[in-house]
Write a protein that holds these residues in place. Structure first.
Motif, PDB file in Angstrom:
ATOM      1  N   PRO A   1      37.699  -5.226  46.446  1.00  0.00           N
ATOM      2  CA  PRO A   1      36.808  -4.194  46.984  1.00  0.00           C
ATOM      3  C   PRO A   1      35.372  -4.367  46.512  1.00  0.00           C
ATOM      4  O   PRO A   1      35.121  -4.737  45.349  1.00  0.00           O
ATOM      5  CB  PRO A   1      37.407  -2.902  46.423  1.00  0.00           C
ATOM      6  N   ASN A   2      34.420  -4.108  47.394  1.00  0.00           N
ATOM      7  CA  ASN A   2      33.012  -3.971  47.021  1.00  0.00           C
ATOM      8  C   ASN A   2      32.713  -2.507  46.731  1.00  0.00           C
ATOM      9  O   ASN A   2      33.480  -1.612  47.093  1.00  0.00           O
ATOM     10  CB  ASN A   2      32.109  -4.470  48.157  1.00  0.00           C
ATOM     11  N   ALA A   3      31.577  -2.250  46.113  1.00  0.00           N
ATOM     12  CA  ALA A   3      31.217  -0.885  45.744  1.00  0.00           C
ATOM     13  C   ALA A   3      30.996   0.012  46.956  1.00  0.00           C
ATOM     14  O   ALA A   3      31.137   1.234  46.865  1.00  0.00           O
ATOM     15  CB  ALA A   3      29.967  -0.885  44.869  1.00  0.00           C
ATOM     16  N   ASP A   4      30.644  -0.589  48.107  1.00  0.00           N
ATOM     17  CA  ASP A   4      30.375   0.210  49.308  1.00  0.00           C
ATOM     18  C   ASP A   4      31.608   0.366  50.200  1.00  0.00           C
ATOM     19  O   ASP A   4      31.501   0.691  51.371  1.00  0.00           O
ATOM     20  CB  ASP A   4      29.233  -0.407  50.112  1.00  0.00           C
ATOM     21  N   GLU A   5      32.788   0.095  49.631  1.00  0.00           N
ATOM     22  CA  GLU A   5      34.069   0.235  50.315  1.00  0.00           C
ATOM     23  C   GLU A   5      34.293  -0.814  51.391  1.00  0.00           C
ATOM     24  O   GLU A   5      35.167  -0.667  52.238  1.00  0.00           O
ATOM     25  CB  GLU A   5      34.252   1.653  50.890  1.00  0.00           C
ATOM     26  N   THR A   6      33.509  -1.883  51.354  1.00  0.00           N
ATOM     27  CA  THR A   6      33.830  -3.055  52.158  1.00  0.00           C
ATOM     28  C   THR A   6      34.614  -4.016  51.264  1.00  0.00           C
ATOM     29  O   THR A   6      34.926  -3.708  50.115  1.00  0.00           O
ATOM     30  CB  THR A   6      32.558  -3.727  52.699  1.00  0.00           C
ATOM     31  N   TRP A   7      34.903  -5.212  51.785  1.00  0.00           N
ATOM     32  CA  TRP A   7      35.815  -6.119  51.081  1.00  0.00           C
ATOM     33  C   TRP A   7      35.216  -7.505  50.900  1.00  0.00           C
ATOM     34  O   TRP A   7      34.282  -7.898  51.608  1.00  0.00           O
ATOM     35  CB  TRP A   7      37.142  -6.206  51.838  1.00  0.00           C
ATOM     36  N   TYR A   8      35.781  -8.234  49.939  1.00  0.00           N
ATOM     37  CA  TYR A   8      35.329  -9.598  49.628  1.00  0.00           C
ATOM     38  C   TYR A   8      36.553 -10.500  49.488  1.00  0.00           C
ATOM     39  O   TYR A   8      37.589 -10.106  48.953  1.00  0.00           O
ATOM     40  CB  TYR A   8      34.538  -9.624  48.319  1.00  0.00           C
TER      41      TYR A   8
END
Length: 326
Positions: free
Chosen positions: A255-262
């Motif tokens: 998870p990224n901090a902005d609720e997107t993904w990596y």
């Protein structure tokens, strides 16, 4: 029993949304983790997700459930929410008491670790599948199936005693069955109606290539980074022409901090075989147009790890990067 009351009063009324709104299935899952160091010290924490978004949490230090999204209560009234909070506080006390009683009855040794998972997957047409599972010391031991609790395959014999006690409370079991079967789908529309805009969002991935630590003499570790995408399902492949390279290694989706993904995908190749390889990214936000990055293209931009220049692209739009093939 406290466990059943918790599932009836908290998990089910809170979570269900209608897949009719979005035309796809949604999974709600709730995880509770309880630790008992001895008969007088314990803690319970929990998290809940709707799809990929964390919607609720509760910690041992708090006497209430925290909603993490403005739509997390769906169409619940403030009175219904206050009632939920009251039931939750009662559940915490009764659950602790029940576990202590089971520990005495079964002569369990401390420390005791319990994990509870409950939820439902709702499909288009208001068709739903539900689940309730419990684990003891990290091992799955029992579940609620149909109208009764059942021991898990290969569960310790002591679980049979627990199941017998739980199933003696027929009234609670019947209520749990009814809520799983009937109430859950009826409450679907409120949750997904309120959170529709966020649950439907699509964010294009950003991708870039870099070189990882050398895996050996005359070999390269090619790294394809894909970040900032939503929803979570994504496919990342190293390709030569139209052939996927079987040596592709994919890491965990983080998870990224902005609720997107990596996600990153790597490929170990001989240095002389890197030319012509490409990283292909498939994601729902791209509208069927895959994002393809070729190893060996020259680009002008910030240096990446190790000083190399990385190729960077979001969707199909170059963001100020100058690139051409060698």
């Amino acid at each position: 029993m406290g466990l059943v009351l918790f599932l009836l009063s908290w998990v089910l009324p809170q979570v269900w949304g209608s897949s009719e709104v979005l035309g796809r299935s949604f999974l709600f899952r709730c995880l509770q983790i309880s630790s008992f160091a001895n008969s007088s010290w314990w803690r319970t924490d929990g998290l809940a997700w709707l799809g990929e978004l964390q919607t609720h949490r509760w910690s041992n230090a708090s006497d209430k459930i925290d909603s993490l999204k403005p739509w997390a209560l769906g169409t619940f009234s403030s009175q219904q929410y206050d009632q939920l909070q009251s039931i939750f506080r009662g559940y915490r006390s009764s659950f602790t008491r029940d576990i202590q009683e089971f520990a005495k009855m079964l002569s369990l040794e401390y420390p005791i670790e319990l994990q509870l998972s409950a939820g439902c997957e709702v499909h288009p047409g208001n068709i739903s599948e539900n689940f309730v599972y419990a684990a003891y010391q990290g091992k799955y031991i029992l579940s609620f199936q149909g109208s009764a609790w059942e021991p898990a395959p290969h569960a310790p014999h002591l679980v049979e005693s627990v199941v017998k006690v739980l199933n003696q409370d027929r009234g609670t079991s019947e209520m749990l069955q009814r809520l799983l079967r009937d109430t859950c789908p009826q409450l679907v529309n409120g949750i997904l109606e309120k959170g529709k805009s966020e649950l439907e969002k699509q964010v294009k991935p950003e991708a870039w290539l870099s070189r990882g630590p050398s895996p050996g003499p005359d070999r390269l570790l090619l790294v394809c980074h894909v970040s900032g995408f939503y929803p979570q399902p994504v496919r990342v492949m190293w390709m030569r022409d139209e052939q996927e390279q079987q040596g592709t290694q994919r890491g965990d989706i983080l998870p990224n901090a902005d609720e997107t993904w990596y996600l990153r995908a790597t490929l170990d190749v001989a240095a002389g075989e890197a030319a012509g390889l490409a990283c292909r990214v498939k994601h729902s936000s791209l509208g069927g147009q895959d994002l393809v990055l070729y190893w060996g293209e020259k680009c002008w931009g910030p240096a990446g790890e190790g000083g190399e220049v990385v190729l960077k692209n979001r969707g199909r739009d170059w963001e100020g990067w100058g690139c051409h093939s060698t």
